[in-house]
Design a protein around this motif. Structure first.
Motif, short mmCIF file in Angstrom:
data_model
loop_
_atom_site.label_atom_id
_atom_site.label_comp_id
_atom_site.label_asym_id
_atom_site.label_seq_id
_atom_site.Cartn_x
_atom_site.Cartn_y
_atom_site.Cartn_z
N ARG A 49 21.43 -10.46 -24.02
CA ARG A 49 20.10 -9.92 -24.30
C ARG A 49 19.29 -9.76 -23.01
NH1 ARG A 49 18.08 -7.01 -28.32
NH2 ARG A 49 19.30 -7.45 -30.16
N ASN A 50 19.27 -10.80 -22.18
CA ASN A 50 18.51 -10.76 -20.94
C ASN A 50 19.01 -9.65 -20.02
OD1 ASN A 50 17.07 -12.95 -21.86
ND2 ASN A 50 18.10 -14.44 -20.54
N LEU A 51 20.34 -9.54 -19.93
CA LEU A 51 20.92 -8.55 -19.02
C LEU A 51 20.64 -7.13 -19.52
CD1 LEU A 51 22.52 -7.96 -16.49
CD2 LEU A 51 24.64 -8.27 -17.80
N VAL A 52 20.80 -6.91 -20.81
CA VAL A 52 20.51 -5.58 -21.36
C VAL A 52 19.02 -5.27 -21.22
CG1 VAL A 52 20.39 -4.25 -23.50
CG2 VAL A 52 22.46 -5.53 -22.94
N GLY A 53 18.18 -6.27 -21.50
CA GLY A 53 16.74 -6.04 -21.42
C GLY A 53 16.27 -5.66 -20.04
N ILE A 54 16.73 -6.37 -19.02
CA ILE A 54 16.29 -6.07 -17.66
C ILE A 54 16.88 -4.75 -17.18
CG2 ILE A 54 18.11 -7.37 -16.47
CD1 ILE A 54 14.38 -7.09 -15.46
N GLN A 55 18.12 -4.45 -17.60
CA GLN A 55 18.72 -3.16 -17.23
C GLN A 55 17.92 -2.00 -17.80
OE1 GLN A 55 23.29 -2.78 -16.93
NE2 GLN A 55 22.93 -4.18 -18.60
N ARG A 56 17.61 -2.09 -19.09
CA ARG A 56 16.87 -0.99 -19.73
C ARG A 56 15.49 -0.82 -19.14
NH1 ARG A 56 18.27 -1.91 -26.18
NH2 ARG A 56 20.50 -1.42 -26.06
N LEU A 57 14.95 -1.89 -18.62
CA LEU A 57 13.60 -1.84 -18.07
C LEU A 57 13.57 -1.24 -16.67
CD1 LEU A 57 10.83 -2.75 -19.17
CD2 LEU A 57 11.08 -4.82 -17.81
N VAL A 58 14.54 -1.58 -15.83
CA VAL A 58 14.43 -1.19 -14.41
C VAL A 58 15.47 -0.19 -13.95
CG1 VAL A 58 13.40 -3.42 -13.85
CG2 VAL A 58 15.86 -3.11 -13.53
N LEU A 59 16.57 -0.01 -14.69
CA LEU A 59 17.62 0.90 -14.24
C LEU A 59 17.61 2.20 -15.03
CD1 LEU A 59 20.71 -1.48 -13.81
CD2 LEU A 59 19.12 -0.69 -12.06
N ASN A 60 18.07 3.26 -14.41
CA ASN A 60 18.30 4.52 -15.11
C ASN A 60 19.67 4.49 -15.77
OD1 ASN A 60 15.86 5.84 -14.38
ND2 ASN A 60 16.70 6.23 -12.34
N ASP A 61 19.89 5.43 -16.67
CA ASP A 61 21.18 5.50 -17.34
C ASP A 61 22.32 5.75 -16.35
OD1 ASP A 61 20.12 5.06 -19.85
OD2 ASP A 61 19.76 7.18 -20.23
N ASP A 62 22.01 6.48 -15.28
CA ASP A 62 23.05 6.84 -14.31
C ASP A 62 23.08 5.92 -13.09
OD1 ASP A 62 20.65 7.61 -13.26
OD2 ASP A 62 21.27 9.65 -12.71
N SER A 63 22.37 4.80 -13.15
CA SER A 63 22.37 3.87 -12.02
C SER A 63 23.76 3.30 -11.80
CB SER A 63 21.37 2.73 -12.25
OG SER A 63 20.05 3.21 -12.30
N ASP A 64 24.19 3.29 -10.56
CA ASP A 64 25.51 2.78 -10.20
C ASP A 64 25.38 1.32 -9.76
OD1 ASP A 64 28.03 2.20 -9.24
OD2 ASP A 64 28.20 4.01 -8.01
N SER A 65 25.99 0.43 -10.52
CA SER A 65 25.86 -1.01 -10.20
C SER A 65 26.52 -1.37 -8.88
CB SER A 65 26.48 -1.84 -11.33
OG SER A 65 27.86 -1.52 -11.49
N ASN A 66 27.34 -0.47 -8.35
CA ASN A 66 28.03 -0.77 -7.09
C ASN A 66 27.18 -0.46 -5.86
OD1 ASN A 66 30.49 -1.58 -8.36
ND2 ASN A 66 30.97 0.58 -8.73
N VAL A 67 26.07 0.27 -6.04
CA VAL A 67 25.26 0.66 -4.89
C VAL A 67 23.81 0.19 -5.02
CG1 VAL A 67 26.68 2.66 -4.31
CG2 VAL A 67 24.83 2.93 -5.94
N LEU A 68 23.58 -0.87 -5.75
CA LEU A 68 22.24 -1.41 -5.88
C LEU A 68 21.81 -2.08 -4.59
CD1 LEU A 68 22.52 -3.04 -9.43
CD2 LEU A 68 21.77 -0.74 -8.84
#
Length: 801
Positions: free
Chosen positions: A739-758
């Motif tokens: 829940r926490n991980l999904v919540g923070i992702q939806r809040l700060v990341l775009n759908d196309d955000s690449d987790s490898n280049v954060l």
């Protein structure tokens, strides 16, 4: 090479021979005066002089020599100052005489008059070169002459704006005159014109306030600016009426246009970076483009040595130093060629953007993300630059939001936000201050500012109809969601606390729009009969676990309503929900082909026994009443149907089988860790609901009226010995982690955000939100959660043996 280092060559000394080339600009005046008297072929002379600049720049090459400022006194610069003074004297004379010849004497043919006007426009461009030189002088009389020259171009306020704003904020979003990368001249020009006027006036007001004088006091330089400019217009009107005034205005516009092109060229794409202390770095030679063409140096009084001018603004033009490419970026062509390029955006970007990127790599190799410095929102809200940089570093989604709706930044200036963001320095140490700040934010958003208070706040806005209400509520929702996102990004709210706050916002928004839709209905018969309408929140909204990109899913029901009211409501709901969800930071947009369905309470059994009824009934198992209009008995009718339906073992088994099928259809397929979060949350949610349905009677007997979350289901199962402590606690922890991980992702990341280049800052935000010390630990926890979730054997775990 240090900042102070310039090209190493033998310094030149002030002398008649070295000063003589700077008298070249003066030769334009006799050529113009002769052309004004004789016309005809004599018009060629000024044009030849103007057209020689670029070819002679190429032919004569560069001049890297510098005069030593420390070894040169002001008295030694008399011969260098003389051509500047002569230009300042001869320009007004030449302007007036030529205009007189064109419009009063009238001896020239129309084409000669047009050519003379063009000659004046070209020569008049130097007004800003000479005027600029003089307004930086220490002597007041020279500054006043500079103002007078600028007034001849209808731009005397430049003296205030340039000195007090451009020089103070050059290379920052606070200076509109410093064009960011990607901004064309045609976007730059109107903004710069407007800001020069408004900015100089605001600066004059501030300076008067510092002296404790009213803004209309005669010390205000705008009195001089107005009188000087009016004098020029009055003079030309007196000698020829409105036609001369119109031509004069066009000449001034051309002069200003030329000056703005030069300013655009000199600072395009170059930025001073923000330091950790919140201040911009000191101006360096690298913050202006340099050039060193010899003939232009003579003709334009060293105007190309702009980098050193910003280092020492009061330095006379012959003392300006030239820096090489190690200290200051170099323009790729002469001033004339750059002027032409600037007017052609595609060619300009193709030429200059790679040079800007090269400059960034050369001087700031440690900065990988320049988006905040290049953003349009930084131009529009320079006072919020610190917040903008923070947002671009920590949240691609919020960065996109403020780029599209920069007014969101205004919400950070409201007391509702700023009072909670208490400044540092009040406590014994930063850790104590952070705890106090988090405490204030959490109390406010999870306890103090509840749904009732939100509804009261929304009710204060006057609305004409439900469409108007939906727009107001949507904007209000965005402001509140943006504030919560900022608090979460800064660690003031945990994801679970964010869910509570977003749930309250969503519920207040939805109920306000529903009420507005009912207000639009003229037939109020449902208020006096047993007719009723109800809305149930389902899914995450029902369990108070709302996140950003929340689907606007509701189960809408009616009882004893006539068809006309139903049709009216359906139409208004479709219109208002579409408005509410489009361009929303909180809600997922409603698909265009999705229709609103209003269920009839008496027909619920028939509907949920139909082919598509299983999904609908699953929604009812995780639902919560949020709005009832009319007869409240509708609530009891629906609850009775729900309980009777689920009390039947075969019905529950159908739902459980459906959940098992959904769970098994979402197999994990080596996706990225962040994609795994959505998979993990969906699978754990299915396991929890299966557990809830399997032990339906036990969960129904619970006194907790709130729709349980997945984590609370596992915790409750442990308390009732349905699950052993080790398994139940682990599942509850993993459920909350997903829940926490999904919540923070939806809040700060775009759908196309690449987790490898954060970037590092964004990784820290994600790790902190999930209660992990750093990003490496977060990755470990993700992989552990994947293993636990994959091991969930639903049949063995939750079914009674």
């Amino acid at each position: 090479m240090t900042v102070a280092t310039v090209l190493e060559s033998k310094p030149i000394k002030p002398s008649f021979g070295n000063a003589l080339p700077h008298f070249l600009p003066i030769t334009a005046f006799p050529l113009i005066l002769v052309a004004a008297v004789l016309g005809s072929w004599w018009l060629i002379g000024p044009f030849v002089l103007f057209m020689l600049v670029s070819p002679l720049d190429t032919a004569l090459g560069k001049d890297n020599r510098n005069m030593d400022p420390k070894a040169t006194s002001d008295t030694q610069l008399f011969l260098y100052d003389l051509p500047v003074w002569l230009w300042a004297l001869l320009w007004p004379i030449t302007l007036i005489f030529t205009v007189w010849q064109i419009f009063v004497v009238g001896q020239h043919a129309w084409w000669e008059s047009v050519l003379l006007a063009i000659i004046l426009a070209i020569e008049g461009q130097a007004v800003f070169i000479v005027g600029h030189e003089l307004i930086h002088r220490r002597n007041a009389w020279e500054r006043y002459i500079g103002e007078f020259l600028l007034a001849s171009g209808s731009y005397p306020h430049y003296a205030t704006e340039h000195f007090y704003i451009h020089h103070a904020y050059v290379g920052t979003p606070l200076d509109v005159g410093s064009a960011p990368k990607g901004q064309s001249f045609w976007r730059y020009f109107p903004r710069e014109l407007l800001h020069n006027l408004t900015g100089s006036w605001q600066m004059a007001r501030k300076r008067m306030a510092r002296r404790n004088l009213p803004v209309w006091h005669y010390y205000n330089p705008f009195w001089r600016y107005g009188i000087e400019t009016a004098a020029w217009y009055a003079f030309f009107y007196a000698i020829g009426g409105w036609l001369i005034v119109l031509v004069y205005m066009l000449l001034c516009l051309g002069n200003v246009f030329s000056m703005k092109v030069s300013n655009y060229i000199q600072h395009y794409g170059l930025r001073r970076i923000r330091l950790p202390n919140g201040r911009f770095e000191k101006v360096q030679p690298r913050h202006s483009w340099s050039a060193n063409d010899k003939f232009s140096k003579w003709m334009f009084f060293n105007y190309q040595r702009h980098a050193d001018h910003h280092m020492t603004a009061s330095r006379h033009y012959p003392l300006l130093q030239h820096y090489d490419a190690d200290a200051s970026p170099q323009l790729p062509a002469s001033q004339g060629a750059m002027f032409t390029l600037a007017l052609r955006p595609k060619v300009w970007f193709k030429t200059m953007d790679p040079l800007v990127d090269q400059w960034r790599e050369q001087f700031y190799p440690h900065i990988r993300d320049w988006n905040a410095y290049d953003s349009r929102v930084a131009e529009a809200h320079p006072d919020a630059f610190d917040d903008i940089v923070e947002i671009f570093e920590n949240s691609p989604r919020l960065a996109g939001a403020i780029e599209k709706y920069s007014e969101l930044l205004e919400s950070l200036r409201s007391r509702e936000f700023s009072d909670l963001e208490i400044p540092g320095g009040f406590g014994p140490d930063p850790q104590t201050e952070a705890i106090a700040r988090r405490g204030l934010v959490r109390v406010y958003w999870t306890h103090e500012f509840g749904i009732a208070e939100m509804q009261e706040q929304l009710a204060e806005s006057p609305v004409q109809d439900s469409t108007d209400a939906a727009e107001i509520v949507r904007n209000w929702t965005n402001y509140k969601t943006f504030q919560i996102a900022m608090h979460t990004m800064r660690g003031n709210l945990s994801p679970s606390e964010t869910e509570t706050a977003l749930t309250n916002i969503a519920e207040a928004a939805i109920t306000t729009v529903l009420s507005a839709a009912f207000e639009d209905i003229e037939d109020r018969s449902y208020q006096v009969t047993n007719a009723a309408f109800a809305a149930l929140a389902v899914g995450d909204l029902a369990s108070k676990e709302a996140t950003a990109r929340l689907p606007l899913e509701l189960v809408l029901m009616h009882d004893n309503m006539n068809q006309e009211i139903i049709n009216n409501l359906k139409q208004r709901f479709e219109e208002t929900f579409t408005i509410l969800s489009n361009n929303s930071l909180l809600f997922e947009p409603i698909p265009e082909d999705q229709e609103i369905t209003l269920y009839t309470v008496d027909h619920l059994p028939e509907h949920f026994h139909s082919k598509d009824g299983v999904d609908g009934l699953l929604k009812l198992t995780r639902s919560r009443w949020i709005y009832i209009a009319g007869d409240p008995a509708i609530q009891k009718k629906v609850e009775t149907f729900r309980n009777e339906y689920l009390a039947n073992n075969s019905n529950r088994d159908s739902l459980i089988d459906h959940l098992i099928g959904r769970m098994n259809s979402t197999e994990f397929n080596d996706s990225t860790p962040f994609e795994a979060a959505e998979w993990g949350m969906e699978r754990i949610e299915c396991v929890a609901r299966i557990l809830q349905l399997t032990h339906f009677s036990v969960f129904e007997a619970s006194e907790n009226s709130v729709v349980p979350s997945a984590a609370s289901i596992f915790e409750f199962a442990v308390s009732k010995s349905i699950l052993d402590s080790e398994s139940g606690d682990e599942l509850a922890r993993i459920a909350q982690f997903w829940r926490n991980l999904v919540g923070i992702q939806r809040l700060v990341l775009n759908d196309d955000s690449d987790s490898n280049v954060l970037n590092d800052s964004l990784r820290s935000v994600l790790a902190t939100a999930c209660d992990q010390s750093d990003y490496d630990e977060l990755n470990k926890e993700i992989h552990h959660a994947i293993e636990v979730t994959q091991r969930c054997d639903t049949m063995a775990l939750v079914r009674d043996k």
